[in-house]
Design a protein around this motif. Structure first.
Motif, PDB file in Angstrom:
ATOM      1  N   PRO A 178       0.806  -1.232   0.000  1.00 41.13           N
ATOM      2  CA  PRO A 178       0.000   0.000   0.000  1.00 41.13           C
ATOM      3  C   PRO A 178       0.839   1.283   0.000  1.00 41.13           C
ATOM      4  N   GLU A 179       2.101   1.180   0.400  1.00 40.46           N
ATOM      5  CA  GLU A 179       2.975   2.357   0.381  1.00 40.46           C
ATOM      6  C   GLU A 179       3.494   2.655  -1.020  1.00 40.46           C
ATOM      7  N   GLY A 180       3.340   1.689  -1.954  1.00 42.80           N
ATOM      8  CA  GLY A 180       3.862   1.834  -3.303  1.00 42.80           C
ATOM      9  C   GLY A 180       5.233   1.201  -3.434  1.00 42.80           C
ATOM     10  N   VAL A 181       5.918   1.515  -4.527  1.00 45.36           N
ATOM     11  CA  VAL A 181       7.273   1.029  -4.753  1.00 45.36           C
ATOM     12  C   VAL A 181       8.183   2.212  -5.069  1.00 45.36           C
ATOM     13  N   GLY A 182       9.448   2.078  -4.724  1.00 44.28           N
ATOM     14  CA  GLY A 182      10.439   3.082  -5.086  1.00 44.28           C
ATOM     15  C   GLY A 182      11.062   2.744  -6.432  1.00 44.28           C
ATOM     16  N   VAL A 183      11.616   3.730  -7.087  1.00 40.91           N
ATOM     17  CA  VAL A 183      12.256   3.515  -8.391  1.00 40.91           C
ATOM     18  C   VAL A 183      13.625   4.192  -8.393  1.00 40.91           C
ATOM     19  N   CYS A 184      14.644   3.426  -8.786  1.00 41.39           N
ATOM     20  CA  CYS A 184      16.000   3.968  -8.926  1.00 41.39           C
ATOM     21  C   CYS A 184      16.367   3.985 -10.407  1.00 41.39           C
ATOM     22  N   PRO A 185      16.976   5.063 -10.891  1.00 38.16           N
ATOM     23  CA  PRO A 185      17.452   5.080 -12.274  1.00 38.16           C
ATOM     24  C   PRO A 185      18.566   4.068 -12.461  1.00 38.16           C
ATOM     25  N   TRP A 186      18.928   3.815 -13.712  1.00 39.13           N
ATOM     26  CA  TRP A 186      19.987   2.837 -13.964  1.00 39.13           C
ATOM     27  C   TRP A 186      21.296   3.284 -13.317  1.00 39.13           C
ATOM     28  N   MET A 187      21.953   2.336 -12.661  1.00 39.98           N
ATOM     29  CA  MET A 187      23.280   2.570 -12.082  1.00 39.98           C
ATOM     30  C   MET A 187      24.097   1.302 -12.240  1.00 39.98           C
ATOM     31  N   VAL A 188      25.408   1.421 -12.142  1.00 39.51           N
ATOM     32  CA  VAL A 188      26.270   0.247 -12.216  1.00 39.51           C
ATOM     33  C   VAL A 188      25.959  -0.670 -11.027  1.00 39.51           C
ATOM     34  N   PRO A 189      25.687  -1.957 -11.266  1.00 41.92           N
ATOM     35  CA  PRO A 189      25.356  -2.876 -10.167  1.00 41.92           C
ATOM     36  C   PRO A 189      26.526  -3.055  -9.207  1.00 41.92           C
ATOM     37  N   GLY A 190      26.192  -3.262  -7.929  1.00 45.50           N
ATOM     38  CA  GLY A 190      27.181  -3.628  -6.936  1.00 45.50           C
ATOM     39  C   GLY A 190      27.990  -2.492  -6.354  1.00 45.50           C
ATOM     40  N   GLY A 191      27.761  -1.257  -6.825  1.00 42.78           N
ATOM     41  CA  GLY A 191      28.550  -0.130  -6.342  1.00 42.78           C
ATOM     42  C   GLY A 191      27.902   0.616  -5.197  1.00 42.78           C
ATOM     43  N   ALA A 192      28.641   1.605  -4.682  1.00 40.93           N
ATOM     44  CA  ALA A 192      28.154   2.389  -3.556  1.00 40.93           C
ATOM     45  C   ALA A 192      26.961   3.250  -3.937  1.00 40.93           C
ATOM     46  N   ASP A 193      26.931   3.758  -5.180  1.00 41.45           N
ATOM     47  CA  ASP A 193      25.850   4.659  -5.593  1.00 41.45           C
ATOM     48  C   ASP A 193      24.493   3.961  -5.560  1.00 41.45           C
ATOM     49  N   ILE A 194      24.431   2.756  -6.119  1.00 46.07           N
ATOM     50  CA  ILE A 194      23.147   2.047  -6.148  1.00 46.07           C
ATOM     51  C   ILE A 194      22.760   1.584  -4.745  1.00 46.07           C
ATOM     52  N   ALA A 195      23.748   1.268  -3.926  1.00 44.60           N
ATOM     53  CA  ALA A 195      23.457   0.879  -2.544  1.00 44.60           C
ATOM     54  C   ALA A 195      22.833   2.036  -1.780  1.00 44.60           C
ATOM     55  N   MET A 196      23.408   3.233  -1.931  1.00 44.64           N
ATOM     56  CA  MET A 196      22.899   4.404  -1.229  1.00 44.64           C
ATOM     57  C   MET A 196      21.516   4.799  -1.740  1.00 44.64           C
ATOM     58  N   ALA A 197      21.348   4.804  -3.074  1.00 44.11           N
ATOM     59  CA  ALA A 197      20.059   5.192  -3.658  1.00 44.11           C
ATOM     60  C   ALA A 197      18.955   4.234  -3.227  1.00 44.11           C
ATOM     61  N   THR A 198      19.261   2.946  -3.210  1.00 47.28           N
ATOM     62  CA  THR A 198      18.259   1.955  -2.817  1.00 47.28           C
ATOM     63  C   THR A 198      17.918   2.075  -1.339  1.00 47.28           C
TER      64      THR A 198
END
Length: 276
Positions: A178-198
């Motif tokens: 019911p809260e919905g879902v979050g969406v992250c733009p494309w990022m290189v997998p396994g890195g710090a950027d995608i970890a922080m954004a997620t």
């Protein structure tokens, strides 16, 4: 008990890996799964731990609230289809150090195998979900859900657009998330950027969509987490079929007032920011 594979935590973990493979969400070595063990799980598994634990490895991330915890994890480069066939070679148990910034293998991941390359992303999000749910969430699951990935090419990459599309595709969706879902733009997998954004998304949502990549989902146990991923992917499949058969035109859908009525009758609080 004569075998660690008889413990409920490992039988559940292995079953979830197999279920994901059967759905077609884990081509080659795609996807990963981690589970934060309970004290009862650790006690049941401890007699089968390695006599000599392996070397400590720093993660590059840190979380005080996960210090001393134990996790079951899939291995880096390992195939989900092989987990059921040879668990000790493809999954393992890791202990987190008292500083909350390193792990060591205490069981499994044989022949030099290591935890999934996305373990730092999982770790950071376990920390967030543990705090957000007062310790209830224990599972983090990443899969390459086919239809959901397809939608990241045609829908605006916003939490609102994806949440509405999924809610309106299947009646159970506003009940399940019911809260919905979050969406992250494309990022290189396994890195710090995608970890922080997620991890920012997971402060609010149970699940996050990774554009052109897949789904990142959390939950208190294997059934609920897999069920969340399954529900989101099935809704995405329905939406893809609607767009295809209707040539992009949607004649009717579940209205916003109907979404509110579903939430009311099932006793959940829907995210009003995503409704008109």
């Amino acid at each position: 008990m004569n075998n660690i594979l008889e413990t409920s935590c490992l039988t559940g973990f292995i079953r979830m890996c197999h279920d994901g493979w059967l759905q077609g969400w884990h081509e080659r070595n795609g996807g990963n799964l981690t589970y934060r063990m309970t004290s009862e799980d650790v006690a049941a598994c401890r007699p089968f731990f390695d006599e000599t634990p392996r070397e400590w490895v720093k993660m590059g991330v840190q979380a005080d609230n996960l210090a001393g915890e134990y996790f079951i994890t899939t291995g880096s480069g390992k195939f989900f289809r092989n987990v059921e066939l040879d668990p000790a070679a493809n999954i393992g148990i890791v202990e987190i150090n008292e500083a909350g910034d390193g792990w060591r293998i205490v069981w499994g991941l044989e022949n030099g195998a290591k935890p999934t390359s996305e373990f730092p992303s999982h770790f950071m999000n376990h920390s967030v979900r543990k705090a957000a749910t007062q310790g209830a969430n224990r599972v983090i699951y990443h899969c390459h859900a086919t239809n959901l990935i397809a939608l990241t090419y045609v829908l605006p990459l916003t939490d609102r657009d994806f949440s509405r599309a999924l809610w309106q595709s299947a009646t159970e969706c506003p009940v399940v998330f019911p809260e919905g879902v979050g969406v992250c733009p494309w990022m290189v997998p396994g890195g710090a950027d995608i970890a922080m954004a997620t991890s920012e998304k997971m402060k609010t949502y149970q699940a996050a969509v990774w554009a052109q990549h897949g789904l990142f989902a959390s939950g208190p146990d294997f059934d609920i987490t897999f069920g969340l991923a399954h529900t989101i992917e099935k809704a995405a499949e329905i939406y893809v079929k609607v767009l295809s058969t209707g040539q992009g035109r949607i004649r009717q859908t579940i209205t916003d007032d109907a979404l509110r009525a579903i939430a009311h009758d099932f006793g959940v609080t829907i995210n009003e920011e995503f409704l008109d």
